[in-house]
Design a protein around this motif. Structure first.
Motif, PDB file in Angstrom:
ATOM      1  N   ILE A 126     159.707  77.918  38.891  1.00 41.01           N
ATOM      2  CA  ILE A 126     158.249  77.496  38.603  1.00 41.01           C
ATOM      3  C   ILE A 126     157.819  76.746  40.002  1.00 41.01           C
ATOM      4  CG2 ILE A 126     156.852  75.858  37.242  1.00 41.01           C
ATOM      5  CD1 ILE A 126     159.308  75.991  35.166  1.00 41.01           C
ATOM      6  N   TYR A 127     156.634  77.107  40.274  1.00 38.33           N
ATOM      7  CA  TYR A 127     156.032  76.644  41.656  1.00 38.33           C
ATOM      8  C   TYR A 127     154.575  76.740  41.812  1.00 38.33           C
ATOM      9  CZ  TYR A 127     155.371  81.318  43.221  1.00 38.33           C
ATOM     10  OH  TYR A 127     154.898  82.834  43.341  1.00 38.33           O
ATOM     11  N   ALA A 128     154.058  76.079  42.674  1.00 39.32           N
ATOM     12  CA  ALA A 128     152.906  76.304  43.114  1.00 39.32           C
ATOM     13  C   ALA A 128     152.758  76.091  44.703  1.00 39.32           C
ATOM     14  CB  ALA A 128     152.045  75.286  42.569  1.00 39.32           C
ATOM     15  N   SER A 129     151.754  76.748  45.300  1.00 38.38           N
ATOM     16  CA  SER A 129     151.799  76.913  47.026  1.00 38.38           C
ATOM     17  C   SER A 129     150.642  76.592  47.333  1.00 38.38           C
ATOM     18  CB  SER A 129     152.499  78.355  47.322  1.00 38.38           C
ATOM     19  OG  SER A 129     152.880  78.037  48.758  1.00 38.38           O
ATOM     20  N   ALA A 130     150.429  75.492  48.178  1.00 36.37           N
ATOM     21  CA  ALA A 130     148.857  75.396  48.859  1.00 36.37           C
ATOM     22  C   ALA A 130     148.714  76.239  49.889  1.00 36.37           C
ATOM     23  CB  ALA A 130     148.975  73.898  49.236  1.00 36.37           C
TER      24      ALA A 130
ATOM     25  N   CYS B 165     152.543  78.205  38.695  1.00 33.38           N
ATOM     26  CA  CYS B 165     151.988  77.454  37.503  1.00 33.38           C
ATOM     27  C   CYS B 165     150.348  77.056  37.776  1.00 33.38           C
ATOM     28  CB  CYS B 165     152.684  76.202  37.298  1.00 33.38           C
ATOM     29  SG  CYS B 165     153.175  75.327  38.849  1.00 33.38           S
ATOM     30  N   GLU B 166     149.879  77.642  38.957  1.00 29.63           N
ATOM     31  CA  GLU B 166     148.556  77.553  39.133  1.00 29.63           C
ATOM     32  C   GLU B 166     147.721  78.631  38.237  1.00 29.63           C
ATOM     33  OE1 GLU B 166     147.088  76.731  43.290  1.00 29.63           O
ATOM     34  OE2 GLU B 166     148.967  77.607  43.778  1.00 29.63           O
ATOM     35  N   PHE B 167     148.681  79.729  37.808  1.00 27.23           N
ATOM     36  CA  PHE B 167     147.965  80.725  37.161  1.00 27.23           C
ATOM     37  C   PHE B 167     148.363  80.890  35.947  1.00 27.23           C
ATOM     38  CE2 PHE B 167     147.651  81.555  41.827  1.00 27.23           C
ATOM     39  CZ  PHE B 167     146.090  81.485  42.097  1.00 27.23           C
ATOM     40  N   THR B 168     149.209  80.060  35.424  1.00 30.31           N
ATOM     41  CA  THR B 168     150.060  80.407  34.012  1.00 30.31           C
ATOM     42  C   THR B 168     149.776  79.214  32.973  1.00 30.31           C
ATOM     43  OG1 THR B 168     152.041  81.231  35.463  1.00 30.31           O
ATOM     44  CG2 THR B 168     152.335  80.925  33.259  1.00 30.31           C
ATOM     45  N   GLU B 169     149.639  80.035  31.613  1.00 35.73           N
ATOM     46  CA  GLU B 169     149.152  79.078  30.717  1.00 35.73           C
ATOM     47  C   GLU B 169     150.438  78.107  30.098  1.00 35.73           C
ATOM     48  OE1 GLU B 169     146.352  78.610  29.119  1.00 35.73           O
ATOM     49  OE2 GLU B 169     145.470  80.225  30.387  1.00 35.73           O
ATOM     50  N   PRO B 170     150.186  77.043  29.956  1.00 37.84           N
ATOM     51  CA  PRO B 170     151.286  76.252  29.395  1.00 37.84           C
ATOM     52  C   PRO B 170     152.258  76.689  28.464  1.00 37.84           C
ATOM     53  CG  PRO B 170     149.233  74.820  29.471  1.00 37.84           C
ATOM     54  CD  PRO B 170     148.812  76.300  29.601  1.00 37.84           C
ATOM     55  N   GLU B 171     151.722  77.434  27.476  1.00 36.67           N
ATOM     56  CA  GLU B 171     152.537  77.844  26.302  1.00 36.67           C
ATOM     57  C   GLU B 171     153.629  79.004  27.064  1.00 36.67           C
ATOM     58  OE1 GLU B 171     153.707  77.247  23.439  1.00 36.67           O
ATOM     59  OE2 GLU B 171     152.318  75.377  23.929  1.00 36.67           O
TER      60      GLU B 171
ATOM     61  N   ALA C 279     153.421  71.358  34.747  1.00 37.73           N
ATOM     62  CA  ALA C 279     154.633  72.140  34.119  1.00 37.73           C
ATOM     63  C   ALA C 279     155.744  71.136  34.030  1.00 37.73           C
ATOM     64  CB  ALA C 279     154.840  72.984  35.497  1.00 37.73           C
ATOM     65  N   LEU C 280     155.955  70.217  35.043  1.00 39.83           N
ATOM     66  CA  LEU C 280     156.935  69.242  34.925  1.00 39.83           C
ATOM     67  C   LEU C 280     157.021  68.471  33.378  1.00 39.83           C
ATOM     68  CD1 LEU C 280     159.416  67.556  36.091  1.00 39.83           C
ATOM     69  CD2 LEU C 280     157.822  66.129  37.107  1.00 39.83           C
TER      70      LEU C 280
END
Length: 570
Positions: free
Chosen positions: A263-267, A294-300, A330-331
Motif C-alpha cells: 500500500i503506497y502513495a507517491s508524490a 491508495c490515491e486511486f483505490t476505494e477504502p473497501e 489507508a493506515l
C-alpha cells in the motif's frame, strides 16, 4: 554496448500510413529497478498519417529535444491533429509542453484518469482533451478508425491501449515491453530476449498480476498482428508466445499461497520506485504482491486486500511534515482491521524530513504489529545501493512469511526420492559479483562443468538469493572454489543471514578480479566468468557462464565437497 554512443531517434515505417520513432538511450536511463539490467532502452512513439494525423506516446524529458528535432524534419508539426497518450507522468510533461508551444492546435486523447493527470502535469485546466472510456472511437480516415481499451493498474491508473483495425496494430503502452536498446525494431529471434521480457514483467507487471489478467482478457477481443510497445522491440514474431507467457506468469502470481498487500502513495515518483523494488524482492521469493496505490483505490478495496493478505507493507512520501491524506486513510483502515498478527513493513521517501515513515511505524508499533524489515527512509531519489536494500528487504519479508507458514504446517520427512537426489554431491564454492555500487555473494554447491570449448559451467541460483540480480546474461562474476580444511569458516560466513544491503565481504580477505568481482584470498582456486544465458527451472535459475580467466591459488589443496541428506535442503 558502449555507454558513450550518443542518443538518437530511429525512424522506420511499420505499416500503412504508420511510422515508429524510437528514441534510443544506449546507457541505463534511470535508477529504477526495471532498468537494472543496464541494457539501455527505447522510448517508442508512433505516427499515423491518414486524413488526420495522430502522434502516439511522445517520450519523456530525457529525449525532448532530439525527438522534436527528428519529428520536425519529418512532418509539419502544426499539422498534427491528435496526441494519444497511453499514460501520463511528470517525466513526459516537459516534452508535451514543448510540443504545445510549437503546435498549440493539438487535441489530446487519453483516459479519464489520464485527463486529470495531464491537466495537473501541464498546469492547464483548459487543455483540449478527448476522454476515451472504452466505447468511443477516433476516425483518422483511410480506415484508421481507432479503438481504445483502458487497462489501468495501481502504478498506472490512467493506462490506455489503442487499436488500429486498418493495420491490426495494438499500441500496448507499458504491456509487453522490454528495456533493451538496439538496431532491431521488430522481435526477430525473439527467444534471445525472453530473459529481458521476463525481467521487465517481474518488475513492472507482477505486482499488478490481477489487473494484467483483466487487461489480457480485454485485449483478446482485438485481433492484433503487431504489438507496438512503449519500450524495446515491437512484438510480431513472438506475439502468440509472449501473450501466453504473460498469462502464465500472471497465473503464477495470482495463485501463490502467500500474498502481501503493498500500500503506497507517491508524490514525485520516488516512493513508487521504492515500492517497485520491494515488490520485486517479494515476488522473486515466490510470494505474490497485491499492489495498491491508495490515491486511486476505494477504502473497501484496501480493506479487502489487507484482510486477505498474509502481511502488508506501507509506503509514503512526506509532504509538509505529514503523510498524504490517502495514506492516513489507508493506515486507519489497516488499524481498524485489528489483525496485528500480520507481518508489517514501512518505507518512504522525503525531501527534507521523513515524519510520514515515523508516523506509520509508531502507529503500527503501538498496535502491536511485528516488522519484517527495519523501516526504510530514503532522501530524494534512490540510487542503486538503495534499490538493492529495498529488493533484499522485500525478499527478507517474503522469507519471514514462508518460514512462519512452514512452522505452522507439520514438517514432512524426506521421501526416498528426495533422499536419493540429495546424495548428488557438488564442490563447495562462493559466487561473488559486483557491479558499480551493488555487490553480493552466495554459497554454491550446485555447480557443474558444462562445456570444453569454450570452457563453461552451470550454476543453479535460487530466485530469492540476493546475488540473483547480478547473474543475468552479460553479467560477470567470480566463482571461488573452496579448499577442504579451511572451508568451514567461509561456509559459516556466507551462510549466515545478512540484513538488507549489508556488506557480505566485511572481515573477509579479498582481492579485486579483472572483472571487478571479489576474489576470496583463502579460496583453493577462482574462475572469472561471464553469463551467456540462463534458464528458468522452478524455484531456481540455471545460469550458464563461460570462463574468461582463472587461477589455482593452492596447488596442494583439495576441493571441498558438500554432502547432503535430502534434495530439499542445501
Amino acid at each position: 554496448m558502449p555507454d558513450t554512443k550518443p542518443r538518437d531517434v530511429q525512424i522506420l515505417p511499420i505499416a500503412t500510413d504508420t511510422t515508429v520513432m524510437r528514441s534510443r538511450s544506449w546507457a541505463r536511463l534511470r535508477f529504477e529497478i526495471e532498468y537494472a539490467l543496464a541494457k539501455g532502452t527505447t522510448a517508442n512513439s508512433y505516427l499515423i498519417q491518414a486524413d488526420k494525423i495522430a502522434l502516439i506516446d511522445p517520450p519523456g524529458e530525457t529525449f525532448t529535444q532530439i525527438y522534436l528535432d527528428a519529428l520536425q524534419k519529418r512532418i509539419d508539426v502544426q499539422a498534427i491533429d491528435y496526441v494519444i497518450l497511453g499514460h501520463i507522468n511528470p517525466n513526459r510533461a516537459a516534452t508535451l509542453k514543448a510540443l504545445l508551444e510549437i503546435a498549440p492546435q493539438i487535441t489530446f486523447v487519453c483516459s479519464n484518469p489520464g485527463a486529470i493527470n495531464l491537466r495537473g502535469a501541464l498546469e492547464n485546466p483548459d487543455l483540449p482533451i478527448i476522454v476515451m472510456r472504452g466505447d468511443e472511437t477516433l476516425d483518422l480516415g483511410k480506415g484508421h478508425n481507432l479503438q481504445f481499451i483502458p487497462t489501468p493498474n495501481p502504478r498506472y491508473a490512467d493506462e490506455l491501449c489503442t487499436y488500429d483495425p486498418q493495420t491490426e496494430i495494438l499500441y500496448t503502452d507499458k504491456l509487453f515491453g522490454a528495456h533493451i536498446c538496439g538496431d532491431q525494431v521488430l522481435d526477430e529471434g525473439w527467444e534471445i530476449i525472453n530473459e529481458d521480457r521476463r525481467y521487465y514483467y517481474d518488475c513492472l507487471m507482477a505486482p499488478h498480476a490481477r489487473q494484467v489478467e483483466t487487461a489480457l482478457e480485454k485485449l483478446a477481443d482485438f485481433p492484433a498482428r503487431l504489438y507496438a510497445t512503449g519500450h524495446g522491440p515491437l512484438v510480431r514474431y513472438g506475439l502468440i508466445e509472449l501473450t501466453k507467457a504473460y498469462r502464465q506468469w500472471s497465473q503464477q502470481q495470482t495463485s501463490a499461497d502467500l500474498t502481501v498487500a503493498l500500500i503506497y502513495a507517491s508524490a514525485y515518483g520516488n516512493t513508487a520506485t521504492l515500492a517497485q523494488a520491494i515488490a520485486r524482492g517479494i515476488t522473486k521469493a515466490g510470494v505474490a504482491v497485491e499492489s495498491i496505490n491508495c490515491e486511486f483505490t476505494e477504502p473497501e478495496e484496501i480493506r479487502a486486500a489487507v484482510e486477505k493478505s498474509d502481511g502488508f507493507v506501507m509506503g509514503s512520501p512526506t509532504l509538509g511534515g505529514h503523510a498524504p491524506t490517502p495514506v492516513q486513510t489507508a493506515l486507519g483502515i489497516v488499524l481498524s482491521a485489528g489483525t496485528n498478527n500480520k507481518l508489517a513493513g514501512v518505507f518512504g521517501s522525503f525531501g527534507w524530513s521523513g515524519e510520514a515513515v515515523d508516523l506509520i511505524e509508531n502507529r503500527l508499533k503501538d498496535a502491536g504489529y511485528r516488522f519484517g524489515f527495519d523501516a526504510i527512509r530514503v532522501k530524494f531519489k534512490p540510487d542503486d545501493a538503495t534499490l538493492q536494500l529495498c529488493e533484499e528487504a522485500g525478499t527478507d519479508f517474503a522469507q519471514a512469511l514462508k518460514k512462519a507458514k512452514k512452522v505452522r504446517s507439520q514438517s514432512v520427512p524426506a521421501t526416498n526420492v528426495e533422499q536419493a537426489v540429495g546424495r548428488i554431491v557438488g564442490s563447495l564454492c562462493v559466487l561473488t559479483a559486483k557491479q558499480e555500487d551493488r555487490a553480493s555473494a552466495m554459497l554454491a554447491s550446485w555447480v557443474a562443468q558444462a562445456s570444453f570449448n569454450p570452457p563453461g559451467l552451470t550454476i543453479a541460483v535460487a530466485k530469492e538469493r540476493a546475488v540473483e540480480p547480478l547473474t543475468h546474461s552479460g553479467n560477470e562474476f567470480v566463482l571461488n572454489i573452496l579448499k577442504e580444511g579451511n572451508h568451514i569458516g567461509l561456509m559459516k560466513h556466507f551462510l549466515k543471514p545478512f540484513g538488507p544491503g549489508q556488506d557480505r565481504f566485511a572481515d573477509v580477505a579479498t582481492e579485486e578480479s579483472t572483472n571487478g568481482s571479489p576474489i576470496l584470498a583463502d579460496a583453493l582456486a577462482y574462475l572469472e566468468c561471464k553469463v551467456q544465458n540462463r534458464m528458468e527451472l522452478g524455484d531456481h535459475w540455471l545460469v550458464y557462464a563461460t570462463v574468461e580467466n582463472g587461477k589455482v591459488l593452492n596447488q596442494d589443496g583439495v576441493t571441498a565437497v558438500h554432502h547432503r541428506k535430502s534434495a530439499t535442503h542445501y
